[in-house]
Design a protein around this motif. Structure first.
Motif, PDB file in Angstrom:
ATOM      1  N   GLY A 167      13.312  -7.470  48.862  1.00  0.00           N
ATOM      2  CA  GLY A 167      13.147  -7.367  47.414  1.00  0.00           C
ATOM      3  C   GLY A 167      12.815  -8.682  46.750  1.00  0.00           C
ATOM      4  N   ILE A 168      13.049  -9.802  47.439  1.00  0.00           N
ATOM      5  CA  ILE A 168      12.703 -11.116  46.882  1.00  0.00           C
ATOM      6  C   ILE A 168      11.296 -11.442  47.371  1.00  0.00           C
ATOM      7  N   THR A 169      10.302 -10.975  46.603  1.00  0.00           N
ATOM      8  CA  THR A 169       8.912 -11.100  47.051  1.00  0.00           C
ATOM      9  C   THR A 169       8.082 -12.048  46.196  1.00  0.00           C
ATOM     10  N   ALA A 170       8.600 -12.447  45.044  1.00  0.00           N
ATOM     11  CA  ALA A 170       7.843 -13.323  44.140  1.00  0.00           C
ATOM     12  C   ALA A 170       8.601 -14.628  43.937  1.00  0.00           C
ATOM     13  N   PRO A 171       7.899 -15.671  43.482  1.00  0.00           N
ATOM     14  CA  PRO A 171       8.600 -16.942  43.219  1.00  0.00           C
ATOM     15  C   PRO A 171       9.755 -16.781  42.234  1.00  0.00           C
ATOM     16  N   VAL A 172       9.552 -15.935  41.209  1.00  0.00           N
ATOM     17  CA  VAL A 172      10.614 -15.639  40.243  1.00  0.00           C
ATOM     18  C   VAL A 172      10.585 -14.138  39.974  1.00  0.00           C
ATOM     19  N   SER A 173      11.715 -13.492  40.064  1.00  0.00           N
ATOM     20  CA  SER A 173      11.777 -12.044  39.838  1.00  0.00           C
ATOM     21  C   SER A 173      13.107 -11.688  39.197  1.00  0.00           C
ATOM     22  N   TYR A 174      13.196 -10.452  38.704  1.00  0.00           N
ATOM     23  CA  TYR A 174      14.424  -9.961  38.092  1.00  0.00           C
ATOM     24  C   TYR A 174      15.286  -9.274  39.146  1.00  0.00           C
ATOM     25  N   GLY A 175      16.599  -9.428  39.007  1.00  0.00           N
ATOM     26  CA  GLY A 175      17.524  -8.864  39.974  1.00  0.00           C
ATOM     27  C   GLY A 175      17.829  -7.398  39.734  1.00  0.00           C
ATOM     28  N   SER A 176      18.673  -6.860  40.602  1.00  0.00           N
ATOM     29  CA  SER A 176      18.977  -5.429  40.577  1.00  0.00           C
ATOM     30  C   SER A 176      19.743  -5.019  39.319  1.00  0.00           C
ATOM     31  N   MET A 177      20.578  -5.911  38.766  1.00  0.00           N
ATOM     32  CA  MET A 177      21.338  -5.556  37.572  1.00  0.00           C
ATOM     33  C   MET A 177      20.414  -5.390  36.365  1.00  0.00           C
ATOM     34  N   ILE A 178      19.448  -6.294  36.209  1.00  0.00           N
ATOM     35  CA  ILE A 178      18.484  -6.163  35.112  1.00  0.00           C
ATOM     36  C   ILE A 178      17.637  -4.916  35.313  1.00  0.00           C
ATOM     37  N   GLU A 179      17.287  -4.637  36.549  1.00  0.00           N
ATOM     38  CA  GLU A 179      16.524  -3.422  36.849  1.00  0.00           C
ATOM     39  C   GLU A 179      17.322  -2.174  36.478  1.00  0.00           C
ATOM     40  N   SER A 180      18.609  -2.160  36.821  1.00  0.00           N
ATOM     41  CA  SER A 180      19.455  -1.004  36.517  1.00  0.00           C
ATOM     42  C   SER A 180      19.631  -0.828  35.010  1.00  0.00           C
ATOM     43  N   LEU A 181      19.851  -1.943  34.299  1.00  0.00           N
ATOM     44  CA  LEU A 181      20.007  -1.862  32.846  1.00  0.00           C
ATOM     45  C   LEU A 181      18.728  -1.363  32.184  1.00  0.00           C
ATOM     46  N   THR A 182      17.585  -1.798  32.688  1.00  0.00           N
ATOM     47  CA  THR A 182      16.306  -1.341  32.133  1.00  0.00           C
ATOM     48  C   THR A 182      16.169   0.171  32.280  1.00  0.00           C
ATOM     49  N   GLY A 183      16.503   0.683  33.458  1.00  0.00           N
ATOM     50  CA  GLY A 183      16.448   2.124  33.668  1.00  0.00           C
ATOM     51  C   GLY A 183      17.434   2.872  32.786  1.00  0.00           C
ATOM     52  N   TYR A 184      18.626   2.307  32.622  1.00  0.00           N
ATOM     53  CA  TYR A 184      19.646   2.954  31.785  1.00  0.00           C
ATOM     54  C   TYR A 184      19.244   2.948  30.315  1.00  0.00           C
ATOM     55  N   PHE A 185      18.790   1.799  29.821  1.00  0.00           N
ATOM     56  CA  PHE A 185      18.384   1.708  28.415  1.00  0.00           C
ATOM     57  C   PHE A 185      17.225   2.654  28.113  1.00  0.00           C
ATOM     58  N   HIS A 186      16.307   2.779  29.059  1.00  0.00           N
ATOM     59  CA  HIS A 186      15.111   3.593  28.817  1.00  0.00           C
ATOM     60  C   HIS A 186      15.392   5.087  28.981  1.00  0.00           C
ATOM     61  N   SER A 187      16.052   5.460  30.075  1.00  0.00           N
ATOM     62  CA  SER A 187      16.199   6.875  30.412  1.00  0.00           C
ATOM     63  C   SER A 187      17.410   7.531  29.767  1.00  0.00           C
ATOM     64  N   ARG A 188      18.436   6.750  29.500  1.00  0.00           N
ATOM     65  CA  ARG A 188      19.650   7.327  28.928  1.00  0.00           C
ATOM     66  C   ARG A 188      19.791   7.035  27.436  1.00  0.00           C
ATOM     67  N   GLN A 189      19.503   5.803  27.026  1.00  0.00           N
ATOM     68  CA  GLN A 189      19.651   5.420  25.621  1.00  0.00           C
ATOM     69  C   GLN A 189      18.341   5.523  24.840  1.00  0.00           C
ATOM     70  N   TYR A 190      17.227   5.797  25.508  1.00  0.00           N
ATOM     71  CA  TYR A 190      15.927   6.024  24.855  1.00  0.00           C
ATOM     72  C   TYR A 190      15.516   4.841  23.965  1.00  0.00           C
ATOM     73  N   ILE A 191      15.712   3.641  24.467  1.00  0.00           N
ATOM     74  CA  ILE A 191      15.362   2.443  23.701  1.00  0.00           C
ATOM     75  C   ILE A 191      13.890   2.111  23.954  1.00  0.00           C
ATOM     76  N   PRO A 192      13.079   1.973  22.901  1.00  0.00           N
ATOM     77  CA  PRO A 192      11.663   1.616  23.087  1.00  0.00           C
ATOM     78  C   PRO A 192      11.508   0.232  23.714  1.00  0.00           C
ATOM     79  N   PHE A 193      10.320  -0.019  24.253  1.00  0.00           N
ATOM     80  CA  PHE A 193      10.077  -1.271  24.966  1.00  0.00           C
ATOM     81  C   PHE A 193      10.312  -2.490  24.075  1.00  0.00           C
ATOM     82  N   LEU A 194       9.802  -2.448  22.838  1.00  0.00           N
ATOM     83  CA  LEU A 194       9.909  -3.615  21.961  1.00  0.00           C
ATOM     84  C   LEU A 194      11.368  -3.931  21.647  1.00  0.00           C
ATOM     85  N   ARG A 195      12.139  -2.908  21.347  1.00  0.00           N
ATOM     86  CA  ARG A 195      13.560  -3.125  21.052  1.00  0.00           C
ATOM     87  C   ARG A 195      14.318  -3.545  22.308  1.00  0.00           C
ATOM     88  N   MET A 196      13.864  -3.062  23.468  1.00  0.00           N
ATOM     89  CA  MET A 196      14.508  -3.479  24.708  1.00  0.00           C
ATOM     90  C   MET A 196      14.248  -4.962  24.971  1.00  0.00           C
TER      91      MET A 196
END
Length: 259
Positions: A167-196
């Motif tokens: 999973g560490i494939t780029a010089p700088v990348s986001y970790g699993s916690m940020i990935e999980s929060l992004t999925g939660y905010f989008h799919s469960r809390q329905y937060i638009p991209f700009l507000r996210m």
């Protein structure tokens, strides 16, 4: 010189003309008033007709969706009336914040001097007479983890190089916690991209672009794909399937979504 008779005749004609002019002037004033009244009525009719020719709605004006004429009817509650007042009922078990036995932090507040005589009390041991607890969230700061790979040369001459974690494939990348929060905010809390973006920047001090959010959602969904297929297979082979029909509006038209 004109005779008295001709002068009298001319004078009568002048009087008749003056009377006619005054009469016509009065009629003109009446016609003007009537014209203004008709113009007002015409403007009012045009305004009423414009609502039907070019009706304003939430798509072409600042009118809220609740004022749309063709909005879906508000659904009625299927709950039966119980006769009880809304809110908490008598006899119900209340819930309140409870103290914990092992707080993360303890701050002692002891008196430094006597409020009566002013004597210094620092050397006198205190007796605990009260406790209160405050629940809060510590300052949130992102944790940057640097992964380093090394190579070593064996005595036989072969050079062996370690590998980066999966999973560490780029010089700088986001970790699993940020990935999980992004999925939660989008799919469960329905937060638009700009507000996210604002949320990650203001709360977590993590800069992220809309493209980055989209990438993380795709990465997250690919991990959930096996579970999705498993659920789909279970639904396909099930003898009973429950569905839900939800109405909505898209580009001013009513649509139906089945899930």
């Amino acid at each position: 010189m004109p005779s008295d008779k001709s002068i009298a005749s001319l004078s009568k004609k002048i009087d008749d003309l003056i009377e006619l002019v005054n009469h016509l002037y009065g009629e003109i004033k009446d016609l003007k008033r009537e014209l203004k009244s008709l113009q007002r009525e015409n403007a009012q009719m045009k305004e009423k007709l414009s609502k039907y020719e070019h009706p304003k709605n939430s798509n072409n004006s600042s009118v809220p969706p609740s004022k749309d004429e063709n909005r879906p009817f508000k659904s009625k509650s299927l709950r039966k009336k119980t006769g009880r007042k809304p809110g908490g009922q008598k006899g119900r078990e209340g819930k309140t914040l409870q103290m914990v036995s092992d707080p993360d932090k303890i701050i002692d507040h002891s008196p430094d001097y006597c409020k009566c005589c002013g004597l210094e009390l620092g050397s006198i041991p205190g007796i605990l007479v009260g406790r209160r607890q405050e629940i809060d969230i510590p300052p949130i700061t992102p944790v940057v983890t640097e992964h380093r790979v090394y190579e070593k040369q064996c005595n036989c001459g072969h050079v062996t190089k370690s590998s980066f974690p999966g999973g560490i494939t780029a010089p700088v990348s986001y970790g699993s916690m940020i990935e999980s929060l992004t999925g939660y905010f989008h799919s469960r809390q329905y937060i638009p991209f700009l507000r996210m973006q604002e949320l990650f920047r203001d709360i977590f001090s993590v800069p992220i672009s809309e493209g980055g959010i989209h990438y993380l959602l795709n990465r997250f969904s690919s991990k959930a794909l096996p579970v999705y297929h498993k659920i789909k297979d279970m639904i396909t082979t099930s003898s009973t399937v429950g569905t839900d029909e939800t109405g909505g509006r898209l580009n001013g038209k009513k649509i139906w979504i089945w899930t």
